[in-house]
Design a protein around this motif. Structure first.
Motif, PDB file in Angstrom:
ATOM      1  N   PRO A  25      -4.846 -15.034  25.973  1.00 24.95           N
ATOM      2  CA  PRO A  25      -4.094 -13.278  26.306  1.00 24.95           C
ATOM      3  C   PRO A  25      -2.871 -12.774  25.850  1.00 24.95           C
ATOM      4  CG  PRO A  25      -4.916 -14.033  28.679  1.00 24.95           C
ATOM      5  CD  PRO A  25      -4.938 -15.165  27.445  1.00 24.95           C
ATOM      6  N   CYS A  33      -0.883  -7.052  28.705  1.00 20.74           N
ATOM      7  CA  CYS A  33      -1.797  -6.828  27.450  1.00 20.74           C
ATOM      8  C   CYS A  33      -2.646  -7.705  26.830  1.00 20.74           C
ATOM      9  CB  CYS A  33      -0.787  -6.995  26.056  1.00 20.74           C
ATOM     10  SG  CYS A  33      -1.289  -7.260  24.622  1.00 20.74           S
ATOM     11  N   GLN A  34      -3.746  -7.068  26.401  1.00 24.23           N
ATOM     12  CA  GLN A  34      -4.906  -7.852  26.983  1.00 24.23           C
ATOM     13  C   GLN A  34      -5.321  -8.839  25.954  1.00 24.23           C
ATOM     14  OE1 GLN A  34      -5.726  -9.744  29.833  1.00 24.23           O
ATOM     15  NE2 GLN A  34      -4.645  -8.564  31.331  1.00 24.23           N
TER      16      GLN A  34
END
Length: 901
Positions: free
Chosen positions: A646, A628-629
């Motif tokens: 992040p 997941c960014q």
């Protein structure tokens, strides 16, 4: 058109649907109606009038709108007519081939012929069911057979497992309506009758055995063996192959009697499969017959008026309470019913009133000697069984005796035939069965090779086994004592059939086995569409086209996957976003669904340049969601700062500052670098001592290390002086600091009298107390006059205010005392002057004898002697200064001091 390929058949129309009830001819035979014309009445949208469509010609042969001048070229007229024909053809295509959705268009592009045939069938059944009340359930089988007829190669002969072509003679079963090649079914019937008769008939060929259908096993007599090629309705022999008709059809009205039999005939054109329900209109009453007759379709003529039946039931006591129906059910109630003989009464269902009580009748018979031995019965008892004419056991002698007497044996030889049917019984007349025949005869075995004497009732079979081969030409007879007519092979064939799924269930036989009689349904993925094919053809048969939505559970995690139609094989890959919650966070995966993704397999390393690289292979594999960014504001371990991190790296970090968290003592902060506090990683322990302020007056520090909360009360002892500073007191610190001012004063007192002196010189009379003593001294003091002669007692505090004066006597005594004192002083002065004079003279003499001083005297002795003289002189000068010296004496003293210097 290639052989074996079928053209789409013309829609089957009923004769009653046309005006006058005349059967419709094929479309190409109708006058003035070609393949693309005259189809307004078959569902085509009505064309707009020519006046409503300006600029568009009416068609070929029609007059066009007034055009330009006569010089218009022929080419322009030709183009105008061509465009008109194209527009008419386009309207026709739209009315026939229009699809309900874009998905259907895509499917029809793959197989336009199948889609068009399906729409023709659908429109045909829609037209037919609109005349039968809208019930299309009875048309399912007919539609299935028509669909099979339309598909190229779908119809297969179950005997030879080959496609049934439209030009080949066929036979249709009346039970399952399957088509078989005429030569195949003839051979099947002959072989079936031969096998059955050879296995069951001792006298082969004497009985007429039926033969079964290869598919449904419907039995047909040998006389029904097909020998002619007939159409489906049986009217035309050897029907010609017409490309505009259903294959093997004569094209006329079927006119077969409908089932269930209603007196009407089928109105469809000659067709395969069962006839549809009867569409005739008849006037029928309701099931119970109370309502007035109504016009109904013959196939659906039974109807209920929903009124209560009210008919008297079979019990003759109750009436039927159910709504309108045909036959009343048995009475469901219970009533008192007598048994058959009428002796007992019990509650029994009205539906079964006849019952027996299981008691023996016991009534006197007509003979008057015996009783009836029958169980509960109705009517008169039967006659006495012994009252009729009777005979002896062997039957030779007959007599008429009363029923009370027994018939005795006659005494003659029995002579009844034994079970061997060759000899008679040699016993005397007896009751019961005769004995077994035991006469010894010479018997030949069944095969005729051996003979042997033995009992008549026994069969002689030798042990020789038959070496002949049975009719299957595979197994020996091996039957003991075989007479030569070896029975057909009774073993099961067991050879694998051509379908590769089953084994031959027939008895062992010569030649190749018959095709597998089983049929296998080939279903679409959801099971809605079914195509029945011979067993073994399901591997190469394409599943039928299905219009239902795909019911397969999506291969990915989406419960409601992309809607698509039923299809063979796996579903297409999902194109929706993944939207799964990512591990470790609450965000959804934004990438396309990746539960099943084609991943290239790892290539095997080649051993050398002589090996050719293999083609890459791909496997479906579920890929994990990417990290997941999403930036997440995250604080450091000590919450000194917040930075975007992040989401997949979401976690607290060290900012490098001092931790600053309050330690367990709650008084100091952690001095370590910013760190995470866990069970195994805590802040440092406080090593400083307690620095909290002590209660006012407590001089002792807290003995505990740095701690939270209040310090414990001080338990040390204080050593201090009392208020009067004489005694030393030992007091507990917490008592002293917690006491109020009066209690503190009381604790600091030694309880003794104050030793302080007042300004007057007397001792304070109070108990040990702080501060200045009170100056109001109450002690009695003596007050004297200046001469000390007169005295008086007064209070000490008033003594400073009171003064006692001397009287005349005191003054006289004072004068006398002063005179005596002056005389004494004068005498003392004179004495002192005398001594000084003497010393001065002695000093002068020593000054004069200074050179003749003895050398033997040491310098130390001289110093000591001079010091002693100086001390004596100082004492004298001090005494002298206290006296009123005269001028001469002062001059002598000064002279003496100067001489010493």
């Amino acid at each position: 058109m290639r052989s074996g390929e079928r053209r789409p058949a013309a829609p089957l129309r009923s004769a009653e649907s046309e005006p006058g009830g005349v059967a419709m001819e094929p479309a190409w035979r109708q006058q003035g109606r070609g393949r693309g014309r005259g189809q307004e009445g078959q569902g085509e949208r009505p064309r707009p009038l020519q006046k409503d469509r300006p600029g568009v010609p009416a068609g070929r042969g029609a007059k066009t709108n007034p055009g330009p001048a006569k010089g218009e070229s022929v080419q322009s007229k030709f183009e105008e007519i061509r465009r008109s024909n194209q527009a008419a053809a386009l309207r026709l295509v739209e009315s026939r081939v229009s699809s309900s959705s874009s998905d259907e268009d895509n499917d029809d592009d793959d197989d336009d012929g199948d889609g068009q045939r399906g729409r023709i069938l659908e429109s045909t059944f829609t037209s037919y069911t609109s005349q039968t009340g809208g019930d299309a359930s009875a048309l399912t089988r007919t539609g299935q057979y028509l669909s099979d007829m339309f598909q190229s190669g779908a119809l297969t002969c179950l005997i030879c497992i080959a496609s049934v072509k439209r030009t080949q003679p066929v036979w249709s079963c009346s039970g399952c309506f399957s088509l078989f090649h005429l030569p195949c079914i003839q051979k099947w019937a002959r072989d079936s009758v031969f096998l059955i008769s050879s296995a069951t008939d001792e006298d082969f060929g004497q009985k007429q055995h039926p033969w079964p259908c290869p598919k449904c096993r419907t039995e047909y007599p040998p006389s029904a063996t097909p020998n002619r090629y007939m159409c489906y309705c049986g009217k035309l022999q050897d029907p010609p192959a017409d490309p505009w008709l259903v294959p093997h059809s004569c094209g006329s009205v079927c006119q077969q009697e409908l089932k269930p039999s209603c007196g009407h005939t089928c109105l469809l054109l000659c067709h395969p499969g069962p006839c549809p329900p009867c569409p005739k209109m008849v006037s029928v009453s309701c099931l119970c017959g109370k309502a007035k007759p109504l016009p109904r379709r013959c196939s659906n003529k039974s109807w209920s008026c929903q009124q209560q039946c009210g008919k008297l039931l079979a019990c003759k006591q109750h009436t039927c309470t159910q709504p309108c129906h045909t036959e009343c059910p048995p009475c469901p109630r219970v009533s008192l019913q007598r048994c058959v003989c009428g002796r007992q009464t019990a509650e029994r269902p009205c539906a079964s009133p006849r019952w027996t009580c299981q008691q023996v009748c016991g009534a006197r018979l007509s003979c008057g000697n015996h009783t009836c031995e029958d169980v509960c019965h109705d009517g008169a008892c039967p006659p006495c069984p012994r009252s009729v004419s009777r005979s002896c056991p062997c039957g030779k002698t007959k007599s008429s005796l009363p029923c009370t007497e027994e018939v005795l044996p006659c005494g003659d030889t029995c002579d009844r035939r034994l079970s061997c049917l060759k000899h008679t019984c040699s016993m005397r007349c007896h009751r019961g069965s005769c004995e077994t025949c035991r006469q010894e005869v010479e018997k030949a075995c069944r095969c005729g090779r051996h003979r042997k004497p033995m009992a008549c009732h026994k069969e002689y079979l030798c042990d020789a086994k038959c070496p002949q081969t049975r009719n299957c030409q595979r197994h020996q007879c091996r039957r003991k004592c075989c007479p030569g007519n070896c029975p057909p092979c009774d073993q099961i064939c067991g050879r694998t059939l051509g379908c590769r799924n089953h084994k031959c269930p027939s008895v062992c036989h010569q030649g190749s086995c018959y095709p597998c009689p089983e049929t296998v349904p080939v279903r679409c993925s959801c099971g809605s569409s079914v195509l029945v094919v011979p067993c073994g053809r399901e591997r190469s048969t394409k599943p039928p086209r299905c219009r239902e939505p795909c019911r397969l559970p999506p291969s990915c995690h989406h419960r409601d996957g992309d809607p698509h139609r039923c299809h063979p094989g796996p579903c297409p890959p999902c194109a929706r976003p993944c939207l799964l919650p990512l591990p470790g966070c609450r965000h959804a995966c934004p990438r396309p669904c990746h539960d099943l993704v084609l991943v290239r397999s790892q290539q095997v390393q080649l051993a050398g340049p002589w090996e050719q690289p293999a083609e890459p292979t791909f496997t479906k594999k579920a890929l994990p969601c990417p990290p997941c960014q999403v930036p997440i504001p995250t604080s450091c371990f000590g919450e000194h700062e917040v930075s975007p991190v992040p989401c997949h790296r979401q976690g607290r970090f060290s900012c490098g500052r001092a931790c600053g968290r309050p330690l367990a003592c709650l008084n100091h902060g952690c001095s370590r670098e910013c760190h995470l506090v866990t069970d195994g990683n805590q802040c440092e322990a406080c090593e400083e001592g307690c620095a909290k302020p002590r209660p006012p007056g407590c001089p002792h520090p807290c003995p505990r290390p740095c701690h939270p909360g209040d310090c414990p009360p001080c338990s040390q002892m204080l050593r201090q002086r009392c208020h009067c500073r004489i005694s030393t007191l030992y007091l507990e610190c917490r008592k002293l600091t917690a006491a109020d001012e009066p209690t503190r004063i009381q604790l600091g007192s030694c309880s003794n009298q104050c030793p302080k002196e007042l300004s007057c010189g007397h001792r304070c009379k109070q108990v040990c107390h702080p501060g200045v003593c009170e100056e109001t001294c109450q002690q009695k003091v003596k007050l004297r006059c200046p001469c000390k002669r007169i005295k008086k007692e007064v209070t000490c505090s008033l003594a400073a205010q009171s003064e006692l004066q001397c009287d005349l006597v005191c003054k006289d005594q004072e004068r006398k005392a002063s005179q005596v004192k002056e005389a004494e002083q004068q005498a003392a002065l004179e004495e002192e002057q005398k001594k000084l004079q003497e010393e001065l003279e002695a000093f002068e003499k020593r000054q004069q004898r200074g050179g003749r001083r003895s050398k033997r005297r040491g310098r130390r002795e001289e110093v000591d002697e001079e010091q002693e003289r100086a001390r004596r002189w100082r004492r004298r000068c001090t005494t002298f200064l206290l006296l009123p010296l005269g001028g001469a004496l002062l001059s002598a003293a000064a002279y003496y001091l100067l001489s010493l210097a």
